[in-house]
Motif scaffolding. Structure first.
Motif, PDB file in Angstrom:
ATOM      1  N   LYS A   1      20.613  36.572 -17.301  1.00 22.95           N
ATOM      2  CA  LYS A   1      19.424  36.361 -18.122  1.00 22.95           C
ATOM      3  C   LYS A   1      19.144  34.868 -18.224  1.00 22.95           C
ATOM      4  CE  LYS A   1      17.266  37.678 -22.514  1.00 22.95           C
ATOM      5  NZ  LYS A   1      16.096  38.244 -21.815  1.00 22.95           N
ATOM      6  N   ASP A   2      17.972  34.468 -17.726  1.00 22.03           N
ATOM      7  CA  ASP A   2      17.574  33.054 -17.745  1.00 22.03           C
ATOM      8  C   ASP A   2      18.690  32.173 -17.179  1.00 22.03           C
ATOM      9  OD1 ASP A   2      15.108  33.629 -18.881  1.00 22.03           O
ATOM     10  OD2 ASP A   2      15.897  33.485 -20.915  1.00 22.03           O
ATOM     11  N   SER A   3      19.257  32.615 -16.070  1.00 23.80           N
ATOM     12  CA  SER A   3      20.380  31.903 -15.444  1.00 23.80           C
ATOM     13  C   SER A   3      19.847  30.914 -14.408  1.00 23.80           C
ATOM     14  CB  SER A   3      21.331  32.903 -14.774  1.00 23.80           C
ATOM     15  OG  SER A   3      22.369  32.246 -14.099  1.00 23.80           O
ATOM     16  N   GLU A   4      20.152  29.650 -14.581  1.00 23.63           N
ATOM     17  CA  GLU A   4      19.681  28.607 -13.665  1.00 23.63           C
ATOM     18  C   GLU A   4      20.174  28.882 -12.252  1.00 23.63           C
ATOM     19  OE1 GLU A   4      20.067  23.762 -12.943  1.00 23.63           O
ATOM     20  OE2 GLU A   4      20.794  24.666 -14.811  1.00 23.63           O
ATOM     21  N   VAL A   5      19.285  28.692 -11.255  1.00 24.99           N
ATOM     22  CA  VAL A   5      19.605  28.999  -9.865  1.00 24.99           C
ATOM     23  C   VAL A   5      19.807  27.705  -9.073  1.00 24.99           C
ATOM     24  CG1 VAL A   5      18.866  30.186  -7.764  1.00 24.99           C
ATOM     25  CG2 VAL A   5      18.243  31.114 -10.003  1.00 24.99           C
TER      26      VAL A   5
ATOM     27  N   LYS B   1      28.849  26.403 -14.434  1.00 21.10           N
ATOM     28  CA  LYS B   1      29.188  27.386 -15.448  1.00 21.10           C
ATOM     29  C   LYS B   1      27.934  28.078 -15.971  1.00 21.10           C
ATOM     30  CE  LYS B   1      32.026  28.059 -19.564  1.00 21.10           C
ATOM     31  NZ  LYS B   1      32.926  27.425 -20.548  1.00 21.10           N
ATOM     32  N   GLY B   2      27.945  29.413 -15.918  1.00 19.52           N
ATOM     33  CA  GLY B   2      26.817  30.194 -16.394  1.00 19.52           C
ATOM     34  C   GLY B   2      25.627  30.219 -15.458  1.00 19.52           C
ATOM     35  N   LYS B   3      25.769  29.644 -14.261  1.00 16.96           N
ATOM     36  CA  LYS B   3      24.649  29.548 -13.315  1.00 16.96           C
ATOM     37  C   LYS B   3      24.719  30.667 -12.275  1.00 16.96           C
ATOM     38  CE  LYS B   3      23.557  25.353 -14.994  1.00 16.96           C
ATOM     39  NZ  LYS B   3      24.753  25.006 -15.796  1.00 16.96           N
ATOM     40  N   THR B   4      23.603  30.831 -11.554  1.00 16.34           N
ATOM     41  CA  THR B   4      23.538  31.741 -10.419  1.00 16.34           C
ATOM     42  C   THR B   4      23.410  30.920  -9.151  1.00 16.34           C
ATOM     43  OG1 THR B   4      22.564  33.573 -11.670  1.00 16.34           O
ATOM     44  CG2 THR B   4      22.175  33.550  -9.292  1.00 16.34           C
ATOM     45  N   LEU B   5      24.266  31.212  -8.176  1.00 19.78           N
ATOM     46  CA  LEU B   5      24.363  30.386  -6.981  1.00 19.78           C
ATOM     47  C   LEU B   5      23.877  31.142  -5.748  1.00 19.78           C
ATOM     48  CD1 LEU B   5      27.978  29.000  -7.603  1.00 19.78           C
ATOM     49  CD2 LEU B   5      25.790  28.174  -8.541  1.00 19.78           C
ATOM     50  N   LEU B   6      23.088  30.463  -4.938  1.00 20.62           N
ATOM     51  CA  LEU B   6      22.733  30.942  -3.609  1.00 20.62           C
ATOM     52  C   LEU B   6      23.543  30.141  -2.609  1.00 20.62           C
ATOM     53  CD1 LEU B   6      18.818  31.202  -3.740  1.00 20.62           C
ATOM     54  CD2 LEU B   6      20.494  32.980  -4.208  1.00 20.62           C
ATOM     55  N   MET B   7      24.144  30.823  -1.617  1.00 21.74           N
ATOM     56  CA  MET B   7      24.968  30.102  -0.648  1.00 21.74           C
ATOM     57  C   MET B   7      24.952  30.798   0.699  1.00 21.74           C
ATOM     58  SD  MET B   7      28.786  31.017  -2.120  1.00 21.74           S
ATOM     59  CE  MET B   7      28.417  30.332  -3.730  1.00 21.74           C
ATOM     60  N   LEU B   8      25.264  30.035   1.724  1.00 19.61           N
ATOM     61  CA  LEU B   8      25.259  30.523   3.101  1.00 19.61           C
ATOM     62  C   LEU B   8      26.577  31.205   3.446  1.00 19.61           C
ATOM     63  CD1 LEU B   8      23.737  27.263   4.564  1.00 19.61           C
ATOM     64  CD2 LEU B   8      22.524  29.445   4.399  1.00 19.61           C
ATOM     65  N   VAL B   9      26.515  32.173   4.326  1.00 18.99           N
ATOM     66  CA  VAL B   9      27.728  32.835   4.801  1.00 18.99           C
ATOM     67  C   VAL B   9      28.355  32.013   5.918  1.00 18.99           C
ATOM     68  CG1 VAL B   9      26.606  34.269   6.572  1.00 18.99           C
ATOM     69  CG2 VAL B   9      28.673  35.103   5.416  1.00 18.99           C
ATOM     70  N   ASN B  10      29.653  32.249   6.185  1.00 24.69           N
ATOM     71  CA  ASN B  10      30.432  31.541   7.181  1.00 24.69           C
ATOM     72  C   ASN B  10      30.656  30.090   6.737  1.00 24.69           C
ATOM     73  OD1 ASN B  10      31.748  30.889   9.746  1.00 24.69           O
ATOM     74  ND2 ASN B  10      30.734  32.713  10.523  1.00 24.69           N
ATOM     75  N   ASP B  11      30.908  29.184   7.678  1.00 25.77           N
ATOM     76  CA  ASP B  11      31.208  27.808   7.294  1.00 25.77           C
ATOM     77  C   ASP B  11      30.498  26.833   8.222  1.00 25.77           C
ATOM     78  OD1 ASP B  11      32.864  27.288   9.630  1.00 25.77           O
ATOM     79  OD2 ASP B  11      34.472  28.384   8.658  1.00 25.77           O
ATOM     80  N   PRO B  12      30.533  25.532   7.924  1.00 22.89           N
ATOM     81  CA  PRO B  12      29.786  24.556   8.728  1.00 22.89           C
ATOM     82  C   PRO B  12      30.230  24.480  10.188  1.00 22.89           C
ATOM     83  CG  PRO B  12      30.325  23.622   6.597  1.00 22.89           C
ATOM     84  CD  PRO B  12      31.082  24.916   6.695  1.00 22.89           C
ATOM     85  N   GLY B  13      31.472  24.863  10.482  1.00 22.93           N
ATOM     86  CA  GLY B  13      31.916  24.854  11.873  1.00 22.93           C
ATOM     87  C   GLY B  13      31.097  25.799  12.725  1.00 22.93           C
TER      88      GLY B  13
ATOM     89  N   ARG C   1      34.963  28.436 -10.967  1.00 18.59           N
ATOM     90  CA  ARG C   1      34.125  27.386 -11.533  1.00 18.59           C
ATOM     91  C   ARG C   1      33.208  27.894 -12.645  1.00 18.59           C
ATOM     92  NH1 ARG C   1      34.209  22.718  -8.438  1.00 18.59           N
ATOM     93  NH2 ARG C   1      35.602  22.900  -6.631  1.00 18.59           N
ATOM     94  N   GLY C   2      33.317  29.176 -12.980  1.00 17.97           N
ATOM     95  CA  GLY C   2      32.596  29.699 -14.137  1.00 17.97           C
ATOM     96  C   GLY C   2      31.186  30.166 -13.887  1.00 17.97           C
ATOM     97  N   ALA C   3      30.801  30.387 -12.623  1.00 22.99           N
ATOM     98  CA  ALA C   3      29.455  30.880 -12.342  1.00 22.99           C
ATOM     99  C   ALA C   3      29.287  32.300 -12.864  1.00 22.99           C
ATOM    100  CB  ALA C   3      29.178  30.829 -10.842  1.00 22.99           C
ATOM    101  N   ASP C   4      28.048  32.683 -13.134  1.00 22.83           N
ATOM    102  CA  ASP C   4      27.753  34.049 -13.574  1.00 22.83           C
ATOM    103  C   ASP C   4      27.363  34.959 -12.416  1.00 22.83           C
ATOM    104  OD1 ASP C   4      28.356  33.761 -16.198  1.00 22.83           O
ATOM    105  OD2 ASP C   4      26.302  33.807 -16.949  1.00 22.83           O
ATOM    106  N   GLY C   5      26.659  34.386 -11.437  1.00 17.57           N
ATOM    107  CA  GLY C   5      26.191  35.202 -10.325  1.00 17.57           C
ATOM    108  C   GLY C   5      26.261  34.450  -9.011  1.00 17.57           C
ATOM    109  N   VAL C   6      26.463  35.195  -7.913  1.00 14.82           N
ATOM    110  CA  VAL C   6      26.451  34.627  -6.569  1.00 14.82           C
ATOM    111  C   VAL C   6      25.707  35.576  -5.645  1.00 14.82           C
ATOM    112  CG1 VAL C   6      27.844  34.073  -4.536  1.00 14.82           C
ATOM    113  CG2 VAL C   6      28.606  33.330  -6.786  1.00 14.82           C
ATOM    114  N   PHE C   7      24.780  35.030  -4.873  1.00 13.53           N
ATOM    115  CA  PHE C   7      24.113  35.789  -3.821  1.00 13.53           C
ATOM    116  C   PHE C   7      24.299  35.036  -2.510  1.00 13.53           C
ATOM    117  CE2 PHE C   7      22.129  37.354  -7.639  1.00 13.53           C
ATOM    118  CZ  PHE C   7      22.084  38.721  -7.403  1.00 13.53           C
ATOM    119  N   ILE C   8      25.006  35.685  -1.590  1.00 23.23           N
ATOM    120  CA  ILE C   8      25.264  35.098  -0.277  1.00 23.23           C
ATOM    121  C   ILE C   8      24.095  35.446   0.639  1.00 23.23           C
ATOM    122  CG2 ILE C   8      26.809  35.101   1.709  1.00 23.23           C
ATOM    123  CD1 ILE C   8      29.083  35.817  -0.251  1.00 23.23           C
ATOM    124  N   ILE C   9      23.584  34.452   1.324  1.00 23.84           N
ATOM    125  CA  ILE C   9      22.422  34.634   2.186  1.00 23.84           C
ATOM    126  C   ILE C   9      22.882  35.228   3.514  1.00 23.84           C
ATOM    127  CG2 ILE C   9      20.507  33.474   3.343  1.00 23.84           C
ATOM    128  CD1 ILE C   9      20.854  31.256   1.096  1.00 23.84           C
TER     129      ILE C   9
END
Length: 528
Positions: free
Chosen positions: A120-124, A147-159, A189-197
């Motif tokens: 709810k109203d979670s910073e992205v 902490k308390g944020k929603t994170l968007l991130m890429l799958v796999n790694d930079p290699g 790290r205390g995030a609330d949500g994660v969505f992997i792209i």
């Protein structure tokens, strides 16, 4: 001096006298093991189902027949408390002004034992790859409070993104590229949500696999808090949906994706909030690992582990026609392999110097849960486990001139494998798709995280391409009379040889430079 001594020990272990021929592989007995475990009577071997009860009884019965003793604190079974968690698909994800639909655009679940979770109203924030890897000099979280944020991130790694062998491990996925790590790091790290792209190439599978995996009941290990510290939302989002979101915000997703693979990338606060409410149904239960022990002689308090997962997908409601997922290749063939290895070891004239643990894990197909339960509450301290050989499907098409290696360049056991294969006039062939990270997707990985080196023996489709296309994780993965057992004989003889050689050695194989678990092993060896 320690390094010199350990090097001499390893060198000595690789030049032991020629060993006697191993006990004969019994094709008839192996075939009977597979036929039984993969039969309809076992109902697909779903965890916490009637099929599990039949499977556990059969495995314990067979170990007793072989004269193998109990291996888990005086018992043949390790109880594994688990929860079945199912998410209602009647949900929508709001990111700023845009709304995204479940299945088509995103999927989401949680491991919390709650009836409802909520963003709810979670910073992205877009955090690139969501990786903190000190050994690679990489930290996407540097100076960032999530902490308390929603994170968007890429799958796999930079290699993988750069295809530069000097960046992480180039095309070969590291542990940091696995989606499991990304959720774990965000939780720390205390995030609330994660969505992997999701991207098919980087993930190693199409969106349809992600979508189908999000529906139905998922299993989870449960802590005393009911997993209260888990994410409110752990999910995936389609690349197309991400591009639509970034475009709406006036951002170029493709440029940001490229920038995220470069050192010094700074996370981007998107200036929007995430909202998502999801209803869940959950049920506590208990599954079981089966554990046997063949005691050693002079070094009985040092252990080699032979493992396979016994579970499949059980019976599925709503599937027309055959609804039993017999899981014959994956992994009745592996279960049969460990039983046959036990028979071969028990037929020796004298025991190995080191002990052998035989482990049959539950719930591999839903997150390696049985293996993690075993690693977290082991029958013996993990620093007494010398190595693990894990079978997750076998070659049922006949003899092969090679053996597959998953996770090239990670551990000294690779050298042992190459020598044993050469004695069979075979070569070691690296995994042709290292970007898929298969090394991190089977049960040995749970013990690798505790520092225990392990080899994965898996033949999912490499000898039979039709298997992946038409039978993998489908009801059609059934016992076939057309199978040929020459390849099984090769591989079980190879694993037997490795077990015998290591079982009569004082060597403690290590991880190689750059491996994520090297320091854990080094600390254990130093403590010994």
């Amino acid at each position: 001096m320690r390094t010199l001594i350990n090097g001499l020990l390893l060198s000595a272990s690789l030049t032991l006298p020629v060993l006697a021929d191993p006990p004969a592989f019994s094709e008839q007995q192996y075939k009977e093991y597979v036929r039984t475990v993969a039969s309809d009577e076992f109902e697909g071997r779903g965890p916490m189902s009637p099929g599990e009860e039949k499977t556990i009884q059969y495995l314990v019965q067979e170990l007793k027949k072989l004269g193998v003793g109990p291996g888990y604190h005086g018992d043949y079974v390790q109880n594994v408390p688990m929860a079945g968690i199912a998410a209602s698909q009647d949900m929508q994800l709001k990111l700023g002004e845009l709304t995204f639909e479940p299945g088509r655009d995103f999927v989401s679940r949680t491991l919390q034992m709650a009836n409802r979770t909520e963003l709810k109203d979670s910073e992205v924030i877009f955090v690139g790859y969501g990786i903190h890897a000190p050994e690679y000099g990489w930290n996407d979280y540097e100076g960032l409070d999530v902490k308390g944020k929603t994170l968007l991130m890429l799958v796999n790694d930079p290699g993988y993104a750069t295809q530069d062998p000097e960046v992480f491990r180039g095309n070969a996925m590291t542990y940091y590229g696995r989606w499991t790590y990304k959720y774990e790091e965000a939780i720390r790290r205390g995030a609330d949500g994660v969505f992997i792209i999701h991207e098919t190439g980087a993930a190693g599978y199409p969106w349809s696999v992600v979508e189908s995996g999000a529906t139905g009941t998922k299993f989870a290990l449960v802590d005393d808090s009911g997993n209260a510290n888990e994410l409110e939302a752990m999910g995936w989002i389609q690349t197309e949906a991400t591009q639509r979101l970034f475009g709406h915000l006036g951002l170029d997703f493709d440029k940001l994706r490229t920038a995220a693979a470069q050192p010094g990338f700074k996370p981007v606060k998107l200036g929007i909030k995430a909202d998502l409410s999801t209803q869940f149904w959950n049920k506590m239960g208990e599954s079981r690992n089966v554990v046997g022990l063949i005691p050693g002689s002079s070094r009985a308090d040092e252990y080699i582990v032979l493992s396979a997962h016994w579970d499949g997908f059980g019976k599925k409601v709503g599937v027309k026609g055959d609804n039993i997922f017999n899981a014959a290749v994956d992994n009745a063939t592996g279960v049969a392999g460990v039983l046959e290895l036990a028979r071969m070891l028990q037929s020796r004239d004298k025991p190995l110097e080191r002990s052998v643990i035989l482990a049959f894990f539950t719930a591999e197909e839903t997150g390696l849960l049985g293996a993690f339960a075993f690693a977290n509450q082991p029958p013996v301290p993990t620093n007494k486990m010398v190595a693990l050989f894990n079978i997750d499907s076998m070659n049922m098409t006949g003899p092969s001139d090679h053996v597959l290696l998953y996770g090239k360049g990670l551990q000294e056991l690779e050298d042992w494998l190459a020598e044993a294969a050469a004695k069979q006039d075979r070569t070691v062939k690296p995994d042709s798709q290292p970007q898929n990270g298969l090394f991190f997707r089977s049960d040995h990985f749970a013990l690798a995280q505790k520092g225990v080196p392990g080899l994965l023996f898996m033949d999912l489709g490499s000898s039979d391409p039709d298997y992946i296309a038409n039978r993998y994780h489908k009801p059609s993965d059934e016992f076939l009379e057309s199978w040929q057992y020459g390849g099984v004989k090769q591989d079980l003889t190879l694993i037997y040889r490795l077990t015998e050689k290591l079982g009569n050695s004082d060597a403690w194989p290590k991880w190689k430079a750059g491996a994520e678990f090297k320091q854990i092993r080094e600390d254990d060896l130093a403590a010994r």
